[in-house]
Scaffold this motif. Sequence first.
Motif, PDB file in Angstrom:
ATOM      1  N   SER A 265      26.812  -9.321  -1.691  1.00 33.14           N
ATOM      2  CA  SER A 265      25.846  -9.471  -2.789  1.00 33.14           C
ATOM      3  C   SER A 265      25.787 -10.929  -3.258  1.00 33.14           C
ATOM      4  O   SER A 265      24.697 -11.473  -3.488  1.00 33.14           O
ATOM      5  CB  SER A 265      26.240  -8.579  -3.967  1.00 33.14           C
ATOM      6  OG  SER A 265      26.201  -7.223  -3.610  1.00 33.14           O
ATOM      7  N   LEU A 266      26.939 -11.558  -3.400  1.00 29.35           N
ATOM      8  CA  LEU A 266      26.980 -12.969  -3.802  1.00 29.35           C
ATOM      9  C   LEU A 266      26.293 -13.845  -2.756  1.00 29.35           C
ATOM     10  O   LEU A 266      25.598 -14.811  -3.105  1.00 29.35           O
ATOM     11  CB  LEU A 266      28.430 -13.418  -4.001  1.00 29.35           C
ATOM     12  CG  LEU A 266      29.166 -12.827  -5.212  1.00 29.35           C
ATOM     13  CD1 LEU A 266      30.636 -13.236  -5.189  1.00 29.35           C
ATOM     14  CD2 LEU A 266      28.508 -13.284  -6.511  1.00 29.35           C
ATOM     15  N   GLU A 267      26.473 -13.501  -1.482  1.00 26.09           N
ATOM     16  CA  GLU A 267      25.815 -14.253  -0.407  1.00 26.09           C
ATOM     17  C   GLU A 267      24.296 -14.205  -0.564  1.00 26.09           C
ATOM     18  O   GLU A 267      23.605 -15.221  -0.416  1.00 26.09           O
ATOM     19  CB  GLU A 267      26.219 -13.689   0.961  1.00 26.09           C
ATOM     20  CG  GLU A 267      25.594 -14.447   2.116  1.00 26.09           C
ATOM     21  CD  GLU A 267      25.798 -13.757   3.461  1.00 26.09           C
ATOM     22  OE1 GLU A 267      25.220 -14.227   4.453  1.00 26.09           O
ATOM     23  OE2 GLU A 267      26.518 -12.739   3.520  1.00 26.09           O
ATOM     24  N   GLN A 268      23.760 -13.006  -0.862  1.00 24.93           N
ATOM     25  CA  GLN A 268      22.317 -12.864  -1.037  1.00 24.93           C
ATOM     26  C   GLN A 268      21.821 -13.654  -2.240  1.00 24.93           C
ATOM     27  O   GLN A 268      20.747 -14.267  -2.194  1.00 24.93           O
ATOM     28  CB  GLN A 268      21.959 -11.379  -1.186  1.00 24.93           C
ATOM     29  CG  GLN A 268      22.074 -10.575   0.091  1.00 24.93           C
ATOM     30  CD  GLN A 268      21.167 -11.100   1.193  1.00 24.93           C
ATOM     31  OE1 GLN A 268      20.025 -11.504   0.952  1.00 24.93           O
ATOM     32  NE2 GLN A 268      21.674 -11.110   2.410  1.00 24.93           N
ATOM     33  N   MET A 269      22.596 -13.640  -3.328  1.00 24.20           N
ATOM     34  CA  MET A 269      22.195 -14.393  -4.519  1.00 24.20           C
ATOM     35  C   MET A 269      22.193 -15.894  -4.244  1.00 24.20           C
ATOM     36  O   MET A 269      21.275 -16.616  -4.655  1.00 24.20           O
ATOM     37  CB  MET A 269      23.137 -14.059  -5.682  1.00 24.20           C
ATOM     38  CG  MET A 269      22.986 -12.628  -6.194  1.00 24.20           C
ATOM     39  SD  MET A 269      24.202 -12.181  -7.459  1.00 24.20           S
ATOM     40  CE  MET A 269      23.632 -13.166  -8.827  1.00 24.20           C
ATOM     41  N   VAL A 270      23.206 -16.365  -3.520  1.00 24.88           N
ATOM     42  CA  VAL A 270      23.270 -17.782  -3.138  1.00 24.88           C
ATOM     43  C   VAL A 270      22.087 -18.148  -2.246  1.00 24.88           C
ATOM     44  O   VAL A 270      21.430 -19.182  -2.436  1.00 24.88           O
ATOM     45  CB  VAL A 270      24.603 -18.089  -2.417  1.00 24.88           C
ATOM     46  CG1 VAL A 270      24.554 -19.447  -1.714  1.00 24.88           C
ATOM     47  CG2 VAL A 270      25.768 -18.053  -3.398  1.00 24.88           C
ATOM     48  N   LEU A 271      21.802 -17.276  -1.278  1.00 29.66           N
ATOM     49  CA  LEU A 271      20.699 -17.518  -0.339  1.00 29.66           C
ATOM     50  C   LEU A 271      19.374 -17.610  -1.077  1.00 29.66           C
ATOM     51  O   LEU A 271      18.582 -18.534  -0.850  1.00 29.66           O
ATOM     52  CB  LEU A 271      20.661 -16.388   0.695  1.00 29.66           C
ATOM     53  CG  LEU A 271      19.557 -16.477   1.760  1.00 29.66           C
ATOM     54  CD1 LEU A 271      19.745 -17.707   2.634  1.00 29.66           C
ATOM     55  CD2 LEU A 271      19.554 -15.214   2.625  1.00 29.66           C
ATOM     56  N   ARG A 272      19.105 -16.650  -1.975  1.00 23.30           N
ATOM     57  CA  ARG A 272      17.838 -16.630  -2.717  1.00 23.30           C
ATOM     58  C   ARG A 272      17.721 -17.851  -3.634  1.00 23.30           C
ATOM     59  O   ARG A 272      16.637 -18.442  -3.761  1.00 23.30           O
ATOM     60  CB  ARG A 272      17.724 -15.340  -3.531  1.00 23.30           C
ATOM     61  CG  ARG A 272      17.578 -14.088  -2.692  1.00 23.30           C
ATOM     62  CD  ARG A 272      16.271 -14.057  -1.964  1.00 23.30           C
ATOM     63  NE  ARG A 272      16.266 -13.091  -0.862  1.00 23.30           N
ATOM     64  CZ  ARG A 272      15.290 -12.954   0.013  1.00 23.30           C
ATOM     65  NH1 ARG A 272      14.234 -13.749  -0.056  1.00 23.30           N
ATOM     66  NH2 ARG A 272      15.357 -12.062   0.975  1.00 23.30           N
ATOM     67  N   THR A 273      18.820 -18.239  -4.270  1.00 24.96           N
ATOM     68  CA  THR A 273      18.806 -19.420  -5.147  1.00 24.96           C
ATOM     69  C   THR A 273      18.512 -20.678  -4.331  1.00 24.96           C
ATOM     70  O   THR A 273      17.679 -21.508  -4.732  1.00 24.96           O
ATOM     71  CB  THR A 273      20.162 -19.576  -5.866  1.00 24.96           C
ATOM     72  OG1 THR A 273      20.442 -18.392  -6.610  1.00 24.96           O
ATOM     73  CG2 THR A 273      20.147 -20.775  -6.795  1.00 24.96           C
ATOM     74  N   GLY A 274      19.181 -20.804  -3.189  1.00 27.12           N
ATOM     75  CA  GLY A 274      18.966 -21.962  -2.319  1.00 27.12           C
ATOM     76  C   GLY A 274      17.541 -22.049  -1.815  1.00 27.12           C
ATOM     77  O   GLY A 274      16.937 -23.136  -1.799  1.00 27.12           O
ATOM     78  N   ILE A 275      16.980 -20.904  -1.420  1.00 27.09           N
ATOM     79  CA  ILE A 275      15.602 -20.890  -0.911  1.00 27.09           C
ATOM     80  C   ILE A 275      14.620 -21.281  -2.012  1.00 27.09           C
ATOM     81  O   ILE A 275      13.657 -22.024  -1.776  1.00 27.09           O
ATOM     82  CB  ILE A 275      15.261 -19.497  -0.326  1.00 27.09           C
ATOM     83  CG1 ILE A 275      16.014 -19.299   1.003  1.00 27.09           C
ATOM     84  CG2 ILE A 275      13.758 -19.339  -0.109  1.00 27.09           C
ATOM     85  CD1 ILE A 275      15.890 -17.916   1.589  1.00 27.09           C
ATOM     86  N   LEU A 276      14.868 -20.786  -3.244  1.00 26.56           N
ATOM     87  CA  LEU A 276      13.994 -21.119  -4.374  1.00 26.56           C
ATOM     88  C   LEU A 276      14.000 -22.623  -4.628  1.00 26.56           C
ATOM     89  O   LEU A 276      12.938 -23.247  -4.807  1.00 26.56           O
ATOM     90  CB  LEU A 276      14.449 -20.360  -5.623  1.00 26.56           C
ATOM     91  CG  LEU A 276      13.617 -20.564  -6.894  1.00 26.56           C
ATOM     92  CD1 LEU A 276      12.192 -20.064  -6.694  1.00 26.56           C
ATOM     93  CD2 LEU A 276      14.257 -19.850  -8.082  1.00 26.56           C
ATOM     94  N   LEU A 277      15.180 -23.245  -4.634  1.00 24.82           N
ATOM     95  CA  LEU A 277      15.286 -24.694  -4.848  1.00 24.82           C
ATOM     96  C   LEU A 277      14.623 -25.463  -3.708  1.00 24.82           C
ATOM     97  O   LEU A 277      13.939 -26.471  -3.928  1.00 24.82           O
ATOM     98  CB  LEU A 277      16.757 -25.099  -4.971  1.00 24.82           C
ATOM     99  CG  LEU A 277      17.504 -24.563  -6.204  1.00 24.82           C
ATOM    100  CD1 LEU A 277      18.998 -24.871  -6.084  1.00 24.82           C
ATOM    101  CD2 LEU A 277      16.937 -25.161  -7.486  1.00 24.82           C
ATOM    102  N   PHE A 278      14.813 -24.977  -2.496  1.00 26.66           N
ATOM    103  CA  PHE A 278      14.225 -25.612  -1.308  1.00 26.66           C
ATOM    104  C   PHE A 278      12.694 -25.575  -1.380  1.00 26.66           C
ATOM    105  O   PHE A 278      12.015 -26.570  -1.114  1.00 26.66           O
ATOM    106  CB  PHE A 278      14.732 -24.891  -0.059  1.00 26.66           C
ATOM    107  CG  PHE A 278      14.156 -25.390   1.233  1.00 26.66           C
ATOM    108  CD1 PHE A 278      14.525 -26.600   1.762  1.00 26.66           C
ATOM    109  CD2 PHE A 278      13.238 -24.612   1.944  1.00 26.66           C
ATOM    110  CE1 PHE A 278      13.999 -27.063   2.967  1.00 26.66           C
ATOM    111  CE2 PHE A 278      12.706 -25.051   3.146  1.00 26.66           C
ATOM    112  CZ  PHE A 278      13.087 -26.281   3.653  1.00 26.66           C
TER     113      PHE A 278
END
Length: 466
Positions: A265-278
Amino acid sequence: MKDINNNDVEEKTISYKKDPIRKDVIKIAWPVLIELLLGSLFGMIDMMMLGRIKNQAVAAASVAAVGMTNQPLFIGLSLVQALNVGGTAMIARYYGAKQNERIEIVLKHVMLLSMTMLTIPLSILGLTFTQQIMSLMGAQPDALQVGSNYFKVIMIGFIFQSLNMSVSAALRGIGETKTPMRINLKCNFLNVIGNALLIYGLLGFPELGVTGAGISTALSQVIACILLFRYIVKGKSIIKLNIGNKFKFDKNIMYNLVKIGLPASLEQMVLRTGILLFVRIVAGLGTVIYAAHQIALSILGLSFQPGQAFGIAASSLVGRSLGAKNHEKAEAYAKKTRKIGSLISTFMAIIFFFFGPQLVGLYSTDPLIIDSASGALKIIALVQPFQSSQFILAGALRGAGDTFWPLVATSVGVLLIRVALAYIFVINMGFGLMGAWMAVFIDQLVRWVFVYIRFRTGKWKHVKIR
């Protein structure tokens, strides 16, 4: 000499056909691959239908509304899917260990936890704060006006979609991938028909536009839910759900789900946050370049599917083998899935590299968009082997219950590498869209290194579950 060569070819062909490892991998992976590819295709058809609403302003607002509401929906679905990772790993282990009596208990815990902790609270939030969430996603007044009801309907459908995902994840844990494929493809097909009837008001149905698309999607999820539950309640599978059995809380199963599911779950949250910033960095390049980026992302999305399909196969087969305490077979399955998935990805990479302009031309006739996006596709072609290998080996680690290292890989690769390098390449060095995709390439390479090193240590074979 010819006879000797012919005999060698014949022996290799027989060996290829008789390879039980390859046979098991293909048996599990191909239905998932078909399901994912056609699911993406049906999603593209949905968007095309909305784009063909007669009133062009309404059509544009409808497409924008769907794109914006999909972002919070995907966050919810990714969190549910992360919890299902724990269910798949445990069910695969118990199946391999021939402890089938524990499978139903795991499924009930997964569904209960998913509903109470994620799905119902997120649905209530979506229904209560529809306008605020859409505004946060950047919706303009026209998209808000046409899209609010769509978002509310979709959040109701989210409840049934989450249940479907949990049951499908359980079936995949025992290697039963054909049933979810058949049911989901039938319901996707019904969704397309429902879209045509309710978006355009055909055959006497009301013309509801984008709200009609939401109703059709939600109804297809309800039908899929009914079909999947009927399948497991009737006892047609090893995955059984006996409604009459009283639910008993099992602290060991909860411990396993949290231990495996929390890092996922933390991996998905990190991934989504990173994609949003990108995405925010790329959006600063202007509308036309951002459109080229979205087209490249759309094509990249299709290229994810082989890695995801073989990653799911790796999770199931590795988990089953470890449950049976056959560590060598678990490693053999992981290596075979990676090999086959990498071959498919290499083929796709060649197409992206040499036929980029033709692929982008299917989306747009703008010369600047075609030039920018096809340049990005050349970098995507280089990404393919690492991306596929990383997906599949991470799937093998998750099947073993080793979800911490995929979390580390994603945190370093997406947040520290992709976002930081995208800012440097795009903003500081002025490389434009190519700079953004160079950052993606390095991100995928770094993630592959982390996952590959962890896989090579073999420590994942000894992860314990209660």
